[in-house]
Structure formats: C-alpha cells, structure tokens
Write a protein that holds these residues in place. Sequence first.
Motif, mmCIF file in Angstrom:
data_model
loop_
_atom_site.group_PDB
_atom_site.id
_atom_site.type_symbol
_atom_site.label_atom_id
_atom_site.label_comp_id
_atom_site.label_asym_id
_atom_site.label_seq_id
_atom_site.Cartn_x
_atom_site.Cartn_y
_atom_site.Cartn_z
ATOM 1 N N SER A 409 -1.661 -8.268 3.155
ATOM 2 C CA SER A 409 -2.906 -8.939 2.774
ATOM 3 C C SER A 409 -4.124 -8.255 3.392
ATOM 4 O O SER A 409 -5.231 -8.370 2.863
ATOM 5 C CB SER A 409 -2.875 -10.404 3.224
ATOM 6 O OG SER A 409 -1.826 -11.092 2.597
ATOM 7 N N GLY A 413 -1.974 -4.151 -0.209
ATOM 8 C CA GLY A 413 -1.836 -4.391 -1.635
ATOM 9 C C GLY A 413 -0.436 -4.340 -2.204
ATOM 10 O O GLY A 413 -0.253 -4.575 -3.395
ATOM 11 N N MET A 434 -7.571 -10.989 3.652
ATOM 12 C CA MET A 434 -8.133 -9.886 2.878
ATOM 13 C C MET A 434 -9.575 -9.630 3.279
ATOM 14 O O MET A 434 -10.008 -8.477 3.404
ATOM 15 C CB MET A 434 -8.047 -10.188 1.377
ATOM 16 C CG MET A 434 -6.652 -10.165 0.815
ATOM 17 S SD MET A 434 -6.592 -10.132 -1.006
ATOM 18 C CE MET A 434 -7.342 -11.710 -1.399
ATOM 19 N N SER A 520 -9.997 -9.370 -3.266
ATOM 20 C CA SER A 520 -9.057 -8.244 -3.230
ATOM 21 C C SER A 520 -9.763 -6.931 -3.538
ATOM 22 O O SER A 520 -9.493 -5.909 -2.909
ATOM 23 C CB SER A 520 -7.926 -8.487 -4.227
ATOM 24 O OG SER A 520 -7.019 -7.408 -4.233
ATOM 25 N N VAL A 525 -7.861 -4.325 -1.272
ATOM 26 C CA VAL A 525 -6.486 -4.760 -1.017
ATOM 27 C C VAL A 525 -5.578 -4.383 -2.172
ATOM 28 O O VAL A 525 -4.571 -3.706 -2.004
ATOM 29 C CB VAL A 525 -6.436 -6.285 -0.757
ATOM 30 C CG1 VAL A 525 -4.993 -6.748 -0.568
ATOM 31 C CG2 VAL A 525 -7.263 -6.627 0.471
#
Length: 580
Positions: A409, A413, A434, A520, A525
Amino acid sequence: MWNRLTLSNIALLFLDLILIVFLVFDFGFKNFQEVREYKIIALPCLVFALIAFNVYKYRIFKKRGQNGTIPKINLIYLSFLVVFEMVFALLNSEQTLAQDMFNARYILEYGLLFYFLTRLSFLLRRIYALYFNPAILFVGSFGLIAIVGTFLLMLPAATVNGISFVDAFFTATSATAVTGLIVVDTAFDFTPFGQTVIMVLFQLGGLGMLTFTSFFAYFFKTGASYRESLYMQNILGHDQLGGVMSRVMQIVVFSLIVEAFGALLIYVSLSPEAVEERGFFAIFHAISAYCNAGFSLASDGLYDVGLRFNYFMQWTVMVLIVFGGLGYHIAYNVMQYLRHFIANIFKGRRKKFIARVVLLNTKITLVTTAILIVAGTVFFLFSEQPTVLQEHTTNFGKLTTALFASVTSRTAGFNTVDMADFTIPGILFMIFLMWVGASPASTGGGIKTTTFALATLNIITVARDSPYIEIGTRRVASDAVKRAFAIISISLVIIGTGILLLLIFNPEFSLIQIAFEVFSAYSTVGLSMGITASLSEHSKYVIIFIMFLGRIGLLNLMIGLLRSMNQSAYQYPEENIMIN
C-alpha cells in the motif's frame, strides 16, 4: 554550444540519427520484412561508419593531447560486438548468414541499442548545460522519458493488436512515475518488446534519468564537471559536493545488485508450470518491486492462481519494496553503522564512538516505516479475516498476506488479493497508507514518511508550546517543518481536485472507488478497485496528470519556477493571525 558545432560533431549527430532510424525500424516494426531485407547492407555499413568515426575522434584527441577515453571505450565495445556477433552467428547458424540476419537478432543489434543509450546520455548532458535549474531539469527528464516511452509503445512491434495514443501515454506515464496503474493488460496486450520498454521506463523512472546520465558520464570520463555535481547534489540532497558523483555510482550499482539478487530469488521460487519465461519474469518483477512500480506480467498480478500462495516469492518482493522505498541514503547510513559496530567488536578497548553515525533523518524514516508497516499488518489481520484472508488456511499465510497488503500500500502497487473484496475500513486505512507513502530520495511516492512524522511531531510541539521540534539532542530545522506542511497542503489540493473531476467525468463509479484511484495515482501506488480500464478519456488524462505530479512533486516544480525570483533584503513588521 554553437561554437562546438564542428564538422565532426555534425557527422556524429548524423550517425546518431541514422542509428535511431535503424533501431526503430528494426525493433519497432514486426511486419516490416520488405525493409528488413536491406539490413544485411545497412547494418554492416552502420557499424563500419561508427568504428571509423571513433577511430578518427580518437586520433584527433591524441593529436591535441586530450583524453580520448570515450572513443577508445567505444572502439573496444564495438569491436567486441562484431567479434561476438560473428562467433555467435556461426555457432547458431541454421541457414546462410544472410538469411539468419533477415530473421534473427543476435548480439550486434542489442549491443547497438545499448550503445545508443550511452550516446543519448551524453546528448542529454549537453541539453542540461543550456539551462542550470536542477528542479526544472528533474521535472523535464521525467516528461521526456514519458513522451519517448509513449512513442515506443505505439510502435507496431510493442503491442499485439495496437494501442491508442491515450492508452500508450497512460501506460508510459504510469511506468515512468513508477505507479503501476494500467488500462491495458501488460501480460497479453504487450509483446516482449513492449514489456521490455515498460521495464526500462520504470527502471529509469525509479532511479531517475539524471542519475543514469550522470552515471554514464562519470563512468566514461572518470569525473564530472562542477555543474553536473551541483545538479546531482540538489537532486540527491547530498551534503558534500566533492563526493556526489561517486554517490551516484554507488546508487546505481547498489540498485542493480539488489535487483539482480531479488531476480535470482524470484526465479528460484517459481515453478516451470507457474509461468513461462521464468528468467524474464523474475527480472521484470524484481525491478518492478525495487522501483515500487507495481507492474506485473500476470494478468491478475500476484493474485494469479499460480502465485497467490507462493509466500517465498511474496516475501522476496516485500523485501525489494522496502529497500526501494527506503532509498539508498538510508541503506548506506545503516551499513555505515553496522560496519562501525562490527569493527568495534574486534577492537576491544580501542572502540570508536558511533552514536552520531546514524543520522536523525535515518532514525525518523526507519521508525516511521516500521510503525506504518506493523500498524497496517495488525489492522488488516483484524479487519480482513472474513474477506481476503479467508482463503489462506495457515497463520503464516494470513500473516504474509496482511503484511504484504501493508507493505504494498505504501507505493508498491502489487496485489496478492482482490482489492474489491476489502472491507470499507480496510480500504480507508489503505488510502491512509498510500497517502503517506515511502521515504524521501527513494523510488516510492506519497507525501513521504518524514513529512508525516514531522507533521505529527509538530502537533505535539505546538500542544507543548515549544518553539522547535526536538528529537533526542537534535533540533529539527524550521524550514523542514514548513516544507512538510506545504507538501501536505499541495497533496490534498491535487487529490481533492482529482476526485472532483473524476466524479464529473465518471459519475457511474462510487466515491470510494474514485477516491481510492486518485490517492493511488498521486502516491504512485498503482492499486485499483478495478475501474482504471473503464475510465473515460478525460479521466485518463486527469490520472496521467496526477501520476506525473505525484512523482515529481508539485513543490519541486514551484521551487524551480520561483527560485530565480529576487528575495527582498528587508523585513516587514510581524503581525499575528488568529488560527482558532
């Protein structure tokens, strides 16, 4: 620059252009047989021209009493390529030599590709000399990598059924920003050539184009100019100007060694039935893990049926992610301490005082990283028992899965579970992990562990009504605290804007799906709840922009643009502002 534009430099530029055209057609067009028939003429002529030109340059340098290291190394390299090509072709020849050259690539063409990369590094150094602003050059280098990567991924040989510009641009930016979000299947939609391009992109994106260009320059010239040292000192955050280029060498060599060792362990962990081309699979995932890129050659990532219970591979990937997320500076500082600690064991009474070997930055980074990893693991062990942990029957399997979710996290990824099966509390905690991300000067993204640590410590400091943040016997610089809060504010503005735009362009998705995707993207991420490929074209461009800003840092760009503005030598009277 223009006074160096001699006839020999023009000829060298012309040869480089011919080399680019040859390599693009040779590697990029899989159905270009009518042109490939001329390769038996073009390839020997090109190699002969490169050798002849380097001989000429070497003689000119020697006549002027200058250092001819670069043409000398080029001559040796090209000569070995020719010899190895002939030997390899003869040993593996099934038809005539001409027919083999039509249908197969041996050492020479791949060697020319590497030769071109070294030439490109010197060209970029010339470009850097035109404009001295490390922040702008840092940002520009990532933009250049993404644009070139987009062009390469659109070549016919890179994909199985072709790719649109927006998808190629998205993939190239995701790889350059070491994010890992994908809109097409890396395993099936890209050919081995396209997958190699993606791997090179996240290798360059993870370590930085300027790091590699400085590495080649330092390697070939055994030194660097004062300006180049200033570039890397600013980018790496190195304190001493004198040793910055040797530090660049150490970073690249250390990274390649860790990636090679990781690739070996991944290769050993794989069974021949699990994946095809185990060697390339292992190398791809080792580099992807160390660079925190998150790209995988399995369509379901590490959640693939043959990989989700391969705990040995998952632990290897986790170690690579942590090493990449910490960065070389932290690893080097820890190794310094261990070296002194081990030396003191054998010195008896002549022990050296090593309390100051470990820097405050290293302590904050290691402690914050450990707290986040442990907190994430414990949280997922409790929150995901009825969901993603259910299929793992052993306690070791549950611990590995929860630990992997906590580690990945923070900008990696990779996924060993279906992200859509996470509970809402698990998703929210993952969004927090993240957002914090990895450590400064690493391959990861996010606001960084030190930024989060300083912001947290500042809350305690303000509550205590203390003027400074004090840790042990050290006081944190006020500039670092101001920079931390600037980074936090910028991140929230970018993420909030991204969520708002995606909700407008894709109203069919829920807020939690959109928020997860934007966090993300900004934190580079690469985890997703499965909506990336279904995003509209406008949303894809928004995500591209967010990934790019998340990798370079908008604050770096602003500093590069505003640093040249004159600072006033005076100060206005101070006035207090009400906060609460």
